[in-house]
Scaffold this active site. Structure first.
Site, PDB file in Angstrom:
ATOM      1  CG  ASP A   1     -12.490 -70.806  13.864  1.00 26.12           C
ATOM      2  OD1 ASP A   1     -12.627 -69.649  13.440  1.00 26.12           O
ATOM      3  OD2 ASP A   1     -13.357 -71.681  13.744  1.00 26.12           O
TER       4      ASP A   1
ATOM      5  CG  ASP B   1     -12.434 -64.985   2.685  1.00 24.26           C
ATOM      6  OD1 ASP B   1     -13.083 -64.586   1.696  1.00 24.26           O
ATOM      7  OD2 ASP B   1     -11.670 -65.972   2.635  1.00 24.26           O
TER       8      ASP B   1
END
Length: 232
Positions: free
Chosen positions: A109, A132
């Site tokens: 991440d 995103d």
């Protein structure tokens, strides 16, 4: 610095690995992979085998744009971070084909990488290309570009370093402006609330081509981190 916690900004969609991608993850990881420690910062000089300016690419997708940037900029080292293994495998194959020495990738991440594993003032540039968009309003809290991210970047980047953002979602482009423009540490290199004129100074990405195919307009922003004025 105090620990800034970002909401996780992705949903893990593993997808199907091709044989080539699976081979790359197995055979090429020792050459290009960055194994993130459970605790503590990465030793970037040891990882790249030299001391050089460093660039972070957050969410590099299939890696073709990242490989193109690293190939065209051998004086700097490029660290890409991505959580989707098919894209990572494709990136490793492209890196091998290009014979790159200045590229490493991490499967983690990005928020955790920035929080826990990158030294302060270790990055000359950061790319956030087509993150995103989380288009539904109730999901906007998952967008990567948040004030908490700026707090992290302000410590991980060197003074005068740049962050380059791009999106083909008009709503997210305005969100980026609304997030960065009020922060006096980050100066819009194109002028207040202005986007870069086309063409952008970067390779085209897979997600960009997809957006253009849908008739979307691409927006690029580059902000410079201002040096902190000395206290007199």
């Amino acid at each position: 610095m105090s620990r800034q916690r970002l909401t996780r900004t992705f949903v893990r969609r593993e997808g199907r690995l091709t044989r080539g991608q699976a081979r790359a993850l197995d055979a090429l990881w020792p050459r290009y992979g960055a194994d993130v420690p459970r605790a503590g910062a990465l030793d970037l000089d040891a990882l790249f085998g030299r001391r050089a300016p460093r660039v972070l690419d957050i969410g590099f997708g299939d890696g073709e744009a990242l490989v193109a940037m690293a190939a065209g900029d051998p004086q700097r080292d490029y660290l890409g971070v991505e959580v989707h293994r098919p894209g990572v495998g494709h990136c490793l194959l492209c890196a091998e084909q290009a014979g790159l020495q200045n590229l490493r990738v991490a499967v983690v991440d990005a928020a955790a990488l920035l929080h826990d594993h990158l030294p302060e003032q270790s990055l000359e540039a950061v790319y956030i290309l087509f993150p995103d968009p989380w288009p539904k309003k109730r999901h906007h809290k998952r967008r990567l570009v948040q004030p908490e991210l700026l707090e992290l970047l302000a410590t991980r980047m060197i003074p005068g370093g740049t962050v380059h953002l791009a999106t083909d979602w008009a709503d997210y482009a305005e969100w980026m402006l609304d997030t960065l423009e009020p922060d006096p540490r980050f100066i819009n290199t194109a002028g207040p609330r202005s986007f870069l004129p086309p063409p952008p100074p970067r390779p085209q990405t897979k997600f960009e081509r997809r957006g253009l195919g849908k008739g979307h307009t691409v927006h690029d922003l580059v902000y410079r981190l201002e040096p902190v004025a000395a206290q007199g």
